[in-house]
Design a protein around this motif. Sequence first.
Motif, PDB file in Angstrom:
ATOM      1  N   ARG A  27       0.836  -1.208   0.000  1.00  0.00           N
ATOM      2  CA  ARG A  27       0.000   0.000   0.000  1.00  0.00           C
ATOM      3  C   ARG A  27       0.870   1.258   0.000  1.00  0.00           C
ATOM      4  O   ARG A  27       0.573   2.244  -0.670  1.00  0.00           O
ATOM      5  N   ARG A  28       1.954   1.204   0.774  1.00  0.00           N
ATOM      6  CA  ARG A  28       2.904   2.332   0.817  1.00  0.00           C
ATOM      7  C   ARG A  28       3.467   2.581  -0.587  1.00  0.00           C
ATOM      8  O   ARG A  28       3.585   3.721  -1.026  1.00  0.00           O
ATOM      9  N   LEU A  29       3.807   1.511  -1.291  1.00  0.00           N
ATOM     10  CA  LEU A  29       4.352   1.660  -2.641  1.00  0.00           C
ATOM     11  C   LEU A  29       3.321   2.233  -3.613  1.00  0.00           C
ATOM     12  O   LEU A  29       3.681   2.972  -4.527  1.00  0.00           O
ATOM     13  N   LEU A  30       2.060   1.901  -3.415  1.00  0.00           N
ATOM     14  CA  LEU A  30       1.016   2.485  -4.259  1.00  0.00           C
ATOM     15  C   LEU A  30       0.907   3.992  -4.033  1.00  0.00           C
ATOM     16  O   LEU A  30       0.704   4.757  -4.963  1.00  0.00           O
ATOM     17  N   ASP A  31       1.055   4.416  -2.779  1.00  0.00           N
ATOM     18  CA  ASP A  31       0.968   5.837  -2.446  1.00  0.00           C
ATOM     19  C   ASP A  31       2.232   6.603  -2.834  1.00  0.00           C
ATOM     20  O   ASP A  31       2.166   7.761  -3.244  1.00  0.00           O
ATOM     21  N   TYR A  32       3.395   5.971  -2.672  1.00  0.00           N
ATOM     22  CA  TYR A  32       4.692   6.604  -2.937  1.00  0.00           C
ATOM     23  C   TYR A  32       5.570   5.650  -3.750  1.00  0.00           C
ATOM     24  O   TYR A  32       6.545   5.098  -3.248  1.00  0.00           O
ATOM     25  N   PRO A  33       5.239   5.447  -5.027  1.00  0.00           N
ATOM     26  CA  PRO A  33       5.909   4.415  -5.815  1.00  0.00           C
ATOM     27  C   PRO A  33       7.409   4.616  -6.021  1.00  0.00           C
ATOM     28  O   PRO A  33       8.133   3.649  -6.223  1.00  0.00           O
ATOM     29  N   HIS A  34       7.890   5.835  -5.936  1.00  0.00           N
ATOM     30  CA  HIS A  34       9.314   6.073  -6.163  1.00  0.00           C
ATOM     31  C   HIS A  34      10.116   6.081  -4.856  1.00  0.00           C
ATOM     32  O   HIS A  34      11.282   6.485  -4.855  1.00  0.00           O
ATOM     33  N   SER A  35       9.515   5.612  -3.775  1.00  0.00           N
ATOM     34  CA  SER A  35      10.192   5.569  -2.476  1.00  0.00           C
ATOM     35  C   SER A  35      11.323   4.556  -2.431  1.00  0.00           C
ATOM     36  O   SER A  35      12.294   4.733  -1.710  1.00  0.00           O
ATOM     37  N   GLY A  36      11.190   3.488  -3.166  1.00  0.00           N
ATOM     38  CA  GLY A  36      12.162   2.408  -3.105  1.00  0.00           C
ATOM     39  C   GLY A  36      13.512   2.790  -3.684  1.00  0.00           C
ATOM     40  O   GLY A  36      13.659   3.774  -4.405  1.00  0.00           O
ATOM     41  N   THR A  37      14.496   1.986  -3.350  1.00  0.00           N
ATOM     42  CA  THR A  37      15.854   2.185  -3.826  1.00  0.00           C
ATOM     43  C   THR A  37      15.981   1.681  -5.257  1.00  0.00           C
ATOM     44  O   THR A  37      15.698   0.504  -5.518  1.00  0.00           O
ATOM     45  N   PRO A  38      16.432   2.534  -6.194  1.00  0.00           N
ATOM     46  CA  PRO A  38      16.639   2.064  -7.572  1.00  0.00           C
ATOM     47  C   PRO A  38      17.762   1.029  -7.618  1.00  0.00           C
ATOM     48  O   PRO A  38      18.748   1.143  -6.897  1.00  0.00           O
ATOM     49  N   LYS A  39      17.594   0.036  -8.453  1.00  0.00           N
ATOM     50  CA  LYS A  39      18.589  -1.025  -8.618  1.00  0.00           C
ATOM     51  C   LYS A  39      19.139  -0.976 -10.039  1.00  0.00           C
ATOM     52  O   LYS A  39      18.396  -0.698 -10.977  1.00  0.00           O
ATOM     53  N   ALA A  40      20.418  -1.265 -10.170  1.00  0.00           N
ATOM     54  CA  ALA A  40      21.053  -1.285 -11.493  1.00  0.00           C
ATOM     55  C   ALA A  40      21.291  -2.732 -11.906  1.00  0.00           C
ATOM     56  O   ALA A  40      21.893  -3.508 -11.163  1.00  0.00           O
ATOM     57  N   PHE A  41      20.779  -3.085 -13.071  1.00  0.00           N
ATOM     58  CA  PHE A  41      20.956  -4.420 -13.631  1.00  0.00           C
ATOM     59  C   PHE A  41      21.473  -4.278 -15.056  1.00  0.00           C
ATOM     60  O   PHE A  41      21.181  -3.296 -15.734  1.00  0.00           O
TER      61      PHE A  41
END
Length: 90
Positions: A27-41
């Motif tokens: 639910r947190r991600l739905l409200d603030y989708p860019h909160s997570g740490t970007p990953k490089a692949f």
Amino acid sequence: MQLAYLAEHGGEEFGLRFLHATEQSFRRLLDYPHSGTPKAFVNSHLTGVRSWPVSGFEDIRAYYIVESKAVTILRVLHGRRDVIGILGDN
């Protein structure tokens, strides 16, 4: 991560607590989708993947992609897992 496995090895209450924490984190991600740490692949199909810890289970992370009007959860994995191998970074 399978809820049945958690319930079997940690007890039903533990499994339900994990389920609730996962729902809360999503639910947190739905409200603030860019909160997570970007990953490089290396794999271009994984461009934009981010990770976010499951509340109360910080070693367990949700790996997801933010799309135009959606958040797609790719996997929920323990931090000690081979994330690159599992998500297919080749």
